[in-house]
Scaffold this motif. Structure first.
Motif, short mmCIF file in Angstrom:
data_model
loop_
_atom_site.label_atom_id
_atom_site.label_comp_id
_atom_site.label_asym_id
_atom_site.label_seq_id
_atom_site.Cartn_x
_atom_site.Cartn_y
_atom_site.Cartn_z
N MET A 45 118.78 26.61 11.44
CA MET A 45 117.38 26.68 11.85
C MET A 45 117.04 25.54 12.81
O MET A 45 116.20 25.70 13.68
N LEU A 46 117.70 24.40 12.65
CA LEU A 46 117.49 23.28 13.56
C LEU A 46 117.83 23.70 14.99
O LEU A 46 117.16 23.31 15.93
N GLY A 47 118.85 24.54 15.12
CA GLY A 47 119.23 25.04 16.43
C GLY A 47 118.16 25.90 17.09
O GLY A 47 118.18 26.11 18.30
N LYS A 48 117.19 26.38 16.31
CA LYS A 48 116.10 27.19 16.85
C LYS A 48 114.90 26.34 17.26
O LYS A 48 113.96 26.84 17.85
N CYS A 49 114.94 25.06 16.91
CA CYS A 49 113.86 24.15 17.30
C CYS A 49 114.07 23.72 18.75
O CYS A 49 115.15 23.89 19.30
N SER A 50 113.05 23.12 19.34
CA SER A 50 113.19 22.64 20.72
C SER A 50 114.21 21.50 20.75
O SER A 50 114.49 20.86 19.73
N PHE A 51 114.74 21.23 21.94
CA PHE A 51 115.73 20.17 22.09
C PHE A 51 115.15 18.82 21.66
O PHE A 51 115.81 18.05 20.97
N ASP A 52 113.91 18.55 22.03
CA ASP A 52 113.26 17.29 21.64
C ASP A 52 113.15 17.19 20.12
O ASP A 52 113.41 16.13 19.53
N GLN A 53 112.77 18.29 19.47
CA GLN A 53 112.66 18.29 18.02
C GLN A 53 114.02 18.07 17.37
O GLN A 53 114.13 17.32 16.41
N GLN A 54 115.06 18.69 17.91
CA GLN A 54 116.41 18.50 17.39
C GLN A 54 116.81 17.03 17.46
O GLN A 54 117.34 16.48 16.50
N GLN A 55 116.56 16.41 18.62
CA GLN A 55 116.94 15.01 18.79
C GLN A 55 116.23 14.11 17.79
O GLN A 55 116.84 13.23 17.21
N VAL A 56 114.95 14.34 17.59
CA VAL A 56 114.19 13.51 16.65
C VAL A 56 114.72 13.68 15.23
O VAL A 56 114.93 12.70 14.52
N ILE A 57 114.95 14.92 14.82
CA ILE A 57 115.47 15.16 13.46
C ILE A 57 116.83 14.51 13.28
O ILE A 57 117.10 13.87 12.26
N ILE A 58 117.70 14.65 14.27
CA ILE A 58 119.04 14.05 14.18
C ILE A 58 118.94 12.53 14.08
O ILE A 58 119.56 11.92 13.20
N LEU A 59 118.16 11.93 14.95
CA LEU A 59 118.06 10.47 14.94
C LEU A 59 117.36 9.94 13.69
O LEU A 59 117.80 8.96 13.10
N ARG A 60 116.30 10.61 13.28
CA ARG A 60 115.52 10.11 12.13
C ARG A 60 116.19 10.39 10.79
O ARG A 60 116.24 9.54 9.93
N TYR A 61 116.70 11.61 10.59
CA TYR A 61 117.16 11.99 9.27
C TYR A 61 118.67 12.00 9.11
O TYR A 61 119.17 11.73 8.03
N ILE A 62 119.40 12.29 10.15
CA ILE A 62 120.85 12.31 10.03
C ILE A 62 121.41 10.93 10.34
O ILE A 62 122.26 10.42 9.62
N GLU A 63 120.91 10.29 11.40
CA GLU A 63 121.36 8.95 11.76
C GLU A 63 120.54 7.86 11.05
O GLU A 63 120.87 6.69 11.14
N ALA A 64 119.47 8.24 10.40
CA ALA A 64 118.61 7.33 9.62
C ALA A 64 118.07 6.16 10.44
O ALA A 64 118.01 5.03 9.99
#
Length: 180
Positions: free
Chosen positions: A116-135
């Motif tokens: 589902m993350l892949g269906k979000c906008s590129f900006d949203q994907q980057q924020v989720i990755i940086l904030r929650y995956i990369e902490a």
């Protein structure tokens, strides 16, 4: 300089690899992009002013390298789309050894969130990755993306809302299929 470069590499190469892997979704390409990041770091370390942390500086370089690669792929796809109707996945060679992140994604819930993350906008994907995956913190994320903290917070909020809606809609359609 060599000692400093080695320290940066040992400290951050795995995190940068994971970040780029989430961006490009291909292990081999992510490895190549990490090498490109460190070539840029090696060539520009003397100009690093320390206005931000090394971590933020490295992630910013990685983000630019990743975005440049994605743009180049999009140009190539547009150029060749008229000539070939081939699926990329048919011709990709998959490494049999899973990454630690791939093991986590095997869990059904995480796999669904990742899809589902892949269906979000590129900006949203980057924020989720940086904030929650990369902490990373909101401040670090803002520095890496070149945004204000307010924009990061807004994009994060919208990304979470989009993911919740996408996941809810997906579960709703699953229930419809079972009910048939």
């Amino acid at each position: 300089m060599n000692e400093e470069f080695e320290r940066l590499y040992e400290t951050y190469h795995h995190s940068l690899f994971q970040f780029l892997f989430y961006m490009v979704r291909n292990r081999q390409i992510a490895e190549e992009l990490v090498q490109e990041v460190y070539i840029k770091v090696f060539n520009s370390y003397s100009s690093f002013k320390g206005d931000s942390s090394e971590k933020t500086w490295l992630y910013s370089i990685a983000r630019h390298v990743g975005v440049d690669w994605i743009r180049s792929q999009n140009r190539k796809k547009r150029k060749f789309l008229g000539i070939f109707e081939l699926s990329e996945k048919e011709y990709q060679i998959r490494d049999a050894e899973p990454l630690p992140d791939e093991i986590v994604l095997e869990r059904e819930e995480m796999k669904e969130v990742y899809q589902m993350l892949g269906k979000c906008s590129f900006d949203q994907q980057q924020v989720i990755i940086l904030r929650y995956i990369e902490a990373l913190s909101i401040s670090e994320t803002a520095n890496i993306l070149g945004w204000t903290e307010s924009k990061v917070k807004t994009t994060q909020h919208r990304a979470i809302k989009s993911l919740q809606e996408l996941l809810g809609a997906n579960h709703h359609s699953d229930l419809k299929e079972v009910g048939r």
